[in-house]
Design a protein around this motif. Sequence first.
Motif, mmCIF file in Angstrom:
data_model
loop_
_atom_site.group_PDB
_atom_site.id
_atom_site.type_symbol
_atom_site.label_atom_id
_atom_site.label_comp_id
_atom_site.label_asym_id
_atom_site.label_seq_id
_atom_site.Cartn_x
_atom_site.Cartn_y
_atom_site.Cartn_z
ATOM 1 N N GLY A 308 0.822 -1.224 0.000
ATOM 2 C CA GLY A 308 0.000 0.000 0.000
ATOM 3 C C GLY A 308 0.848 1.263 0.000
ATOM 4 O O GLY A 308 0.509 2.265 -0.652
ATOM 5 N N PHE A 309 1.948 1.201 0.779
ATOM 6 C CA PHE A 309 2.837 2.357 0.846
ATOM 7 C C PHE A 309 3.478 2.622 -0.512
ATOM 8 O O PHE A 309 3.572 3.778 -0.963
ATOM 9 C CB PHE A 309 3.897 2.097 1.916
ATOM 10 C CG PHE A 309 4.813 3.260 2.137
ATOM 11 C CD1 PHE A 309 4.432 4.328 2.937
ATOM 12 C CD2 PHE A 309 6.072 3.306 1.534
ATOM 13 C CE1 PHE A 309 5.287 5.402 3.137
ATOM 14 C CE2 PHE A 309 6.918 4.376 1.742
ATOM 15 C CZ PHE A 309 6.530 5.438 2.551
ATOM 16 N N LEU A 310 3.906 1.541 -1.191
ATOM 17 C CA LEU A 310 4.552 1.704 -2.494
ATOM 18 C C LEU A 310 3.551 2.109 -3.566
ATOM 19 O O LEU A 310 3.887 2.857 -4.500
ATOM 20 C CB LEU A 310 5.252 0.394 -2.894
ATOM 21 C CG LEU A 310 6.439 -0.034 -2.021
ATOM 22 C CD1 LEU A 310 6.966 -1.388 -2.489
ATOM 23 C CD2 LEU A 310 7.551 1.005 -2.062
ATOM 24 N N ASP A 311 2.331 1.573 -3.451
ATOM 25 C CA ASP A 311 1.328 1.882 -4.473
ATOM 26 C C ASP A 311 0.997 3.372 -4.480
ATOM 27 O O ASP A 311 0.644 3.939 -5.514
ATOM 28 C CB ASP A 311 0.071 1.051 -4.215
ATOM 29 C CG ASP A 311 -0.911 1.171 -5.369
ATOM 30 O OD1 ASP A 311 -0.489 0.912 -6.518
ATOM 31 O OD2 ASP A 311 -2.077 1.474 -5.110
ATOM 32 N N ALA A 312 1.143 3.970 -3.304
ATOM 33 C CA ALA A 312 0.879 5.414 -3.231
ATOM 34 C C ALA A 312 2.002 6.225 -3.862
ATOM 35 O O ALA A 312 1.860 7.441 -4.044
ATOM 36 C CB ALA A 312 0.688 5.821 -1.773
ATOM 37 N N ARG A 313 3.104 5.567 -4.203
ATOM 38 C CA ARG A 313 4.252 6.282 -4.784
ATOM 39 C C ARG A 313 4.566 5.743 -6.173
ATOM 40 O O ARG A 313 5.702 5.490 -6.545
ATOM 41 C CB ARG A 313 5.462 6.132 -3.851
ATOM 42 C CG ARG A 313 5.260 7.004 -2.593
ATOM 43 C CD ARG A 313 6.061 6.507 -1.437
ATOM 44 N NE ARG A 313 5.865 7.374 -0.280
ATOM 45 C CZ ARG A 313 4.794 7.361 0.482
ATOM 46 N NH1 ARG A 313 3.801 6.532 0.195
ATOM 47 N NH2 ARG A 313 4.692 8.201 1.509
ATOM 48 N N ARG A 314 3.525 5.581 -6.984
ATOM 49 C CA ARG A 314 3.681 5.073 -8.343
ATOM 50 C C ARG A 314 4.557 5.976 -9.215
ATOM 51 O O ARG A 314 5.360 5.480 -10.017
ATOM 52 C CB ARG A 314 2.314 4.896 -8.999
ATOM 53 C CG ARG A 314 1.563 3.686 -8.508
ATOM 54 C CD ARG A 314 0.327 3.473 -9.353
ATOM 55 N NE ARG A 314 -0.434 2.304 -8.934
ATOM 56 C CZ ARG A 314 -1.488 1.842 -9.574
ATOM 57 N NH1 ARG A 314 -1.905 2.467 -10.680
ATOM 58 N NH2 ARG A 314 -2.116 0.786 -9.121
ATOM 59 N N PRO A 315 4.384 7.289 -9.127
ATOM 60 C CA PRO A 315 5.206 8.129 -10.027
ATOM 61 C C PRO A 315 6.691 7.867 -9.853
ATOM 62 O O PRO A 315 7.440 7.804 -10.837
ATOM 63 C CB PRO A 315 4.825 9.556 -9.621
ATOM 64 C CG PRO A 315 3.443 9.426 -9.074
ATOM 65 C CD PRO A 315 3.422 8.116 -8.381
ATOM 66 N N LYS A 316 7.102 7.709 -8.606
ATOM 67 C CA LYS A 316 8.514 7.471 -8.383
ATOM 68 C C LYS A 316 8.928 6.120 -8.924
ATOM 69 O O LYS A 316 10.035 5.957 -9.449
ATOM 70 C CB LYS A 316 8.818 7.576 -6.895
ATOM 71 C CG LYS A 316 10.301 7.635 -6.601
ATOM 72 C CD LYS A 316 10.554 7.969 -5.147
ATOM 73 C CE LYS A 316 12.045 8.121 -4.888
ATOM 74 N NZ LYS A 316 12.324 8.499 -3.496
ATOM 75 N N LEU A 317 8.025 5.151 -8.796
ATOM 76 C CA LEU A 317 8.331 3.824 -9.323
ATOM 77 C C LEU A 317 8.401 3.854 -10.852
ATOM 78 O O LEU A 317 9.256 3.204 -11.455
ATOM 79 C CB LEU A 317 7.277 2.806 -8.858
ATOM 80 C CG LEU A 317 7.230 2.505 -7.356
ATOM 81 C CD1 LEU A 317 6.076 1.568 -7.049
ATOM 82 C CD2 LEU A 317 8.540 1.874 -6.890
ATOM 83 N N VAL A 318 7.469 4.597 -11.467
ATOM 84 C CA VAL A 318 7.461 4.665 -12.937
ATOM 85 C C VAL A 318 8.767 5.251 -13.445
ATOM 86 O O VAL A 318 9.338 4.795 -14.448
ATOM 87 C CB VAL A 318 6.259 5.491 -13.428
ATOM 88 C CG1 VAL A 318 6.368 5.766 -14.930
ATOM 89 C CG2 VAL A 318 4.956 4.765 -13.111
ATOM 90 N N ASP A 319 9.271 6.224 -12.726
ATOM 91 C CA ASP A 319 10.480 6.884 -13.184
ATOM 92 C C ASP A 319 11.736 6.083 -12.889
ATOM 93 O O ASP A 319 12.756 6.251 -13.594
ATOM 94 C CB ASP A 319 10.594 8.278 -12.532
ATOM 95 C CG ASP A 319 9.470 9.228 -12.991
ATOM 96 O OD1 ASP A 319 8.931 8.969 -14.092
ATOM 97 O OD2 ASP A 319 9.126 10.129 -12.211
#
Length: 626
Positions: A308-319
């Motif tokens: 859940g914590f990571l899903d809220a930070r998708r933009p950073k993951l996409v980049d």
Amino acid sequence: MKTSAACCFGGIILCIGLSLRATGSSQIQLVGSADPVVALAGDDVILPCYLEPNVSAVDMMVEWTRSDLKTQRVHLYREGRDSNGEQLPSYRGRTTLFKEELKNSNVSLKLTGVTLSDAGDYKCFIPILTRETTIPLIVGAVSQPVISINGTKDWGVVLKCDTGGWYPQPELEWLDSHGNVLSATEPTETSNSTETEINPEGRYTVRRYVTIRNTVNNRFTCRVVQPQINQTRETQIHVPDDMFPSVWWIVGIIIPAVAAIAAVVVLFYFRRKQRHKLKKEVKKNLDLQTKLDTEERIRQHVEEKVVGFLDARRPKLVDNVTKVMPLADALRPMIQQQDYSDICAAGTNVEKMRVLFTTVDSGGEKVKSAFYKSLMKEEPDLVLDILKEEPDRVINLLGEELDIYPKTDVVDDDPPDESGSNRVEMIEMQPLLGPGSETERGGRQAVDALEDQEREEGRQAVDALEDQEREEGRQAVDALEDQEREEGRQAVDALEDQEREEGRQAVDALEDQKREEERQAVDALEDQEREEGRQAVDALEDQEREEGRQAVDALEDQEREEERQAVDALEDQEREEGRQAVDALEDQERGGGRQAVYALEDQEREEGRQDVDALEDQERGGKTGC
């Protein structure tokens, strides 16, 4: 001269006969019995006595006596007939010789109706031969033993064997069906006692008791033995099974009850032992399972929070995600082929990540969870970097879910636990939280709290199970004890009822036995009185017959004596007349003989004288011729 020659010849013949008789009598022996003669009271017995070699005893005197009595004469035979004028009264009419056997040297004595007083040493004596022999006579008395049941004792039946009128004293013994002698030391636990009585006649009464146990056939024998007279008497009895005190019904109740109690105790013991062992195993497995479940729940919980914590930070993951295709390959079995093709067709990693997130969102929670797990595996450094950017927020999220930590900021100055105990439990979280971080310490504390809570719940469950088992065991024991008490009470009641019934039956049997014994005693007394009366009448009749016989014998003896005296006088007269006639004849013969002798002598003298004269004349004529 002829008479002198005849006298000389008769004397020579008489001397030769006397010499031969004297020589023969020295060779004759009187033979009796080598062993004592044994007889039973009331029987007839023969006392053997013979002459050897075979010599006629018809003209001899035979005398039978007893040396142990004052009046010794038992029987006397002389002059060809019995002469018992001086015979012992107790033997009168009871002794006889075998008259027809006297010529065959048999001088045996027959004694009828033998009594115990007849026992002793008998002497057979022939005076003319001066020969005698002694024959011992042993007289015994026997009777058949009588067996009776004398009651019960020590779970056995008491038997009584009674035998009376024996002489000499006998030996009494009890035998079982196999011929084994029952004695006080027998393994069958029998007990013996013997009673001996002597009546005024010297006869023995022997009585013996024995307590016997129930056997296969319940046959027992009473044996009475008297070796001196070689006599044995036996009586057998069969004791019914119902005469023995019954203990089998008690055994039938007690043994199953004891067996049931023992079985229940053993079963309860083994069940309790098995339950204890099972509880230990269950507790061990429960602790292990609880630990595993706790770790799994913590891991899943952390993964969910991290996802859940990571899903809220998708933009950073996409980049920042570089390994897009390995992530797509991991999700390929779970997504559509077209979606996978779209991901592959995208140009850059950023475009591919956008298409991948679109596919993940359309695939649901399962695909999303698989995506982030693959992401943690393929890009662990990126995930840790993102989590390290906001560690307090991660801890607050975990504490909020586990209801342990407050939602405020947590400052923990303690160094991380380096003992290794929590390190093992958090090893699955290290790729997510990183070693020594605040997030790691918070997760470890959460795990410890959860384990303590589950251990407490498991302990409470085990205690509740043990309490339930103890209560069930106590109830089972109480029920079993109640049942045993009830069965014991019923058994005691039944035993008391049986004992009362047996006591009543024993009293009835004792009363019946007493009545029977009294009746038998009355019958025996009446029989004894009748027997005594009969014996008195018989004795009186015998006495009268004996007196009459003695009077007749005396009269006959007197007549025979008078006849004998008359015959003797007549014989003396005839002998005297014959002697006188013989003397006269002899005198006449002697006178005639003397005259003949004188004439013969005169003739012989005359002839001699003439011969002498002629001889002288002849001699004178011869002289003249010369």
